[in-house]
Design an enzyme around this catalytic site. Structure first.
Site, PDB file in Angstrom:
ATOM      1  N   MET A  33      40.423  19.817   4.429  1.00 55.14           N
ATOM      2  CA  MET A  33      41.189  21.041   4.193  1.00 55.14           C
ATOM      3  C   MET A  33      42.187  20.839   3.053  1.00 55.14           C
ATOM      4  O   MET A  33      43.138  21.616   2.906  1.00 55.14           O
ATOM      5  CB  MET A  33      41.896  21.482   5.473  1.00 55.14           C
ATOM      6  CG  MET A  33      40.904  21.797   6.594  1.00 55.14           C
ATOM      7  SD  MET A  33      41.522  22.944   7.826  1.00 55.14           S
ATOM      8  CE  MET A  33      42.912  22.022   8.461  1.00 55.14           C
ATOM      9  N   HIS A  40      42.400  10.626   3.630  1.00 57.91           N
ATOM     10  CA  HIS A  40      41.256  11.296   3.001  1.00 57.91           C
ATOM     11  C   HIS A  40      40.635  10.392   1.936  1.00 57.91           C
ATOM     12  O   HIS A  40      39.409  10.314   1.816  1.00 57.91           O
ATOM     13  CB  HIS A  40      41.698  12.592   2.310  1.00 57.91           C
ATOM     14  CG  HIS A  40      42.264  13.639   3.222  1.00 57.91           C
ATOM     15  ND1 HIS A  40      43.553  14.072   3.126  1.00 57.91           N
ATOM     16  CD2 HIS A  40      41.708  14.351   4.231  1.00 57.91           C
ATOM     17  CE1 HIS A  40      43.786  15.014   4.030  1.00 57.91           C
ATOM     18  NE2 HIS A  40      42.677  15.201   4.720  1.00 57.91           N
ATOM     19  N   GLN A 156      37.108  16.029  17.304  1.00 58.68           N
ATOM     20  CA  GLN A 156      36.336  16.703  16.250  1.00 58.68           C
ATOM     21  C   GLN A 156      35.107  15.885  15.871  1.00 58.68           C
ATOM     22  O   GLN A 156      33.998  16.420  15.728  1.00 58.68           O
ATOM     23  CB  GLN A 156      37.230  16.903  15.022  1.00 58.68           C
ATOM     24  CG  GLN A 156      36.487  17.303  13.764  1.00 58.68           C
ATOM     25  CD  GLN A 156      37.434  17.631  12.632  1.00 58.68           C
ATOM     26  OE1 GLN A 156      38.036  18.704  12.614  1.00 58.68           O
ATOM     27  NE2 GLN A 156      37.593  16.713  11.684  1.00 58.68           N
TER      28      GLN A 156
HETATM   29  P1  AMP Z   1      41.617  17.463   7.352  1.00 52.50           P
HETATM   30  O1  AMP Z   1      41.846  17.720   5.900  1.00 52.50           O
HETATM   31  O2  AMP Z   1      42.869  17.216   8.119  1.00 52.50           O
HETATM   32  O3  AMP Z   1      40.688  18.467   7.983  1.00 52.50           O
HETATM   33  O4  AMP Z   1      40.844  16.079   7.426  1.00 52.50           O
HETATM   34  C1  AMP Z   1      39.654  15.873   6.701  1.00 52.50           C
HETATM   35  C2  AMP Z   1      39.030  14.570   7.157  1.00 52.50           C
HETATM   36  O5  AMP Z   1      39.942  13.496   6.933  1.00 52.50           O
HETATM   37  C3  AMP Z   1      38.692  14.568   8.647  1.00 52.50           C
HETATM   38  O6  AMP Z   1      37.454  13.905   8.855  1.00 52.50           O
HETATM   39  C4  AMP Z   1      39.843  13.780   9.218  1.00 52.50           C
HETATM   40  O7  AMP Z   1      39.530  13.137  10.437  1.00 52.50           O
HETATM   41  C5  AMP Z   1      40.094  12.777   8.132  1.00 52.50           C
HETATM   42  N1  AMP Z   1      41.444  12.213   8.248  1.00 52.50           N
HETATM   43  C6  AMP Z   1      42.596  12.901   8.420  1.00 52.50           C
HETATM   44  N2  AMP Z   1      43.627  12.049   8.560  1.00 52.50           N
HETATM   45  C7  AMP Z   1      43.120  10.800   8.476  1.00 52.50           C
HETATM   46  C8  AMP Z   1      43.680   9.480   8.553  1.00 52.50           C
HETATM   47  N3  AMP Z   1      44.989   9.283   8.751  1.00 52.50           N
HETATM   48  N4  AMP Z   1      42.847   8.414   8.429  1.00 52.50           N
HETATM   49  C9  AMP Z   1      41.515   8.604   8.235  1.00 52.50           C
HETATM   50  N5  AMP Z   1      40.933   9.818   8.156  1.00 52.50           N
HETATM   51  C10 AMP Z   1      41.719  10.901   8.273  1.00 52.50           C
END
Ligand code: AMP
Length: 282
Positions: A33, A40, A156
């Site tokens: 997102m 990320h 998720q």
């Molecule tokens: P989001 O933008 O929050 O929807 O996250 C996008 C992707 O990044 C998802 O697969 C999340 O699980 C992953 N993600 C978010 N935070 C972290 C983190 N601290 N470490 C590793 N992956 C992450």
């Protein structure tokens, strides 16, 4: 530094992928997102090992936000994201507008049943249907060979794995470890909402989960006790605890006694900011 090709239309994104596939290239895909942070970027770095081409999507998906959630104020920084993505070796960023993803007349929703229930599923009604539907659509548009997701969003990841298996989607799902700040706080786009005082208290989530893991390592196997250990640290520091629960790491079903791989998951509020985190046991 090379730049990232930005694609806005789903048709152009699919054409890009088909061209890559025709050249025999594998496509590794990281859906996000935006408001990219090091977590990320770790997924994008891992993606390089899974394909010749790395595709990122940036889409703040309205259907996974509840009516009283933070859709309107969710952090957005496309220019910054593209610079970070370029530095991480991303080839293409798919950045659709909402009407491109949800044109009028759409009627289909992907609902993954049991694993979407409990935990965040109960506290955020409709959230995982929104996630499953958009991820399914992104897979259809981006057509990746491999998709990478963070274990930070543990439920998720379980929902996506179940959907891919149940719908026989031709995508390999890879889970990646949670990246943390130096004090242990799990990196999250939502951390920017925290005031300095809330940020200081937020580390209690990591401390509580770590305390439960220490107790597990010391031999404790009763789920209720392990959850209580975590809750002691967490409840003392945060404004509201949504849940602290121990679950089976694969099915996410509740368990009383840890005889198989498990995970302890927490969701809390600091002010109006909701944070989630988890840790595997062992
Ligand atoms: P989001 O933008 O929050 O929807 O996250 C996008 C992707 O990044 C998802 O697969 C999340 O699980 C992953 N993600 C978010 N935070 C972290 C983190 N601290 N470490 C590793 N992956 C992450």
């Amino acid at each position: 530094m090379s730049s990232v090709q930005v694609i806005k239309s789903p048709a152009a994104m699919s054409a890009w992928s088909e061209a890559a596939r025709a050249r025999g290239e594998r496509i590794a895909f990281v859906p996000t997102m935006g408001a990219l942070h090091a977590g990320h970027l770790s997924l994008l770095a891992a993606a390089r090992a899974h394909g010749e081409r790395v595709a990122l999507s940036i889409f703040v998906n309205p259907t996974q936000f509840g009516p009283n959630e933070d859709l309107a104020r969710y952090p957005r920084d496309l220019a910054g994201d593209l610079a970070k993505a370029a530095a991480a070796g991303t080839d293409v960023a798919f950045v659709p507008a909402v009407p491109d993803m949800y044109p009028p007349g759409a009627q289909t929703v992907v609902e993954v049943r049991e694993v979407s229930q409990g935990l965040c599923g109960d506290r955020r009604p409709g959230h995982f249907a929104g996630v499953a539907t958009v991820v399914c659509k992104l897979f259809g548009i981006v057509r990746p060979h491999v998709a990478l997701f963070g274990e930070k969003d543990f439920q998720q990841l379980a929902v996506v794995r179940r959907m891919v298996a149940d719908l026989s989607l031709p995508v390999a799902v890879v889970g990646c470890p949670t990246l943390r700040e130096p004090d242990g706080l799990a990196m999250s786009s939502r951390n920017v909402y925290l005031s300095p005082a809330e940020r200081a208290r937020a580390v209690a989530v990591f401390r509580g989960l770590s305390a439960a893991r220490e107790r597990f390592r010391a031999g404790e196997r009763r789920a209720e006790i392990l959850a209580e250990v975590a809750l002691t640290d967490i409840a003392a520091a945060v404004d509201r605890v949504d849940y602290v629960e121990v679950r089976d790491a694969d099915s996410l079903r509740p368990i009383a006694h840890l005889e198989q791989p498990a995970v302890i998951l927490a969701a809390v509020f600091l002010g109006t900011t909701r944070l989630i985190d988890n840790m595997r046991l062992p």
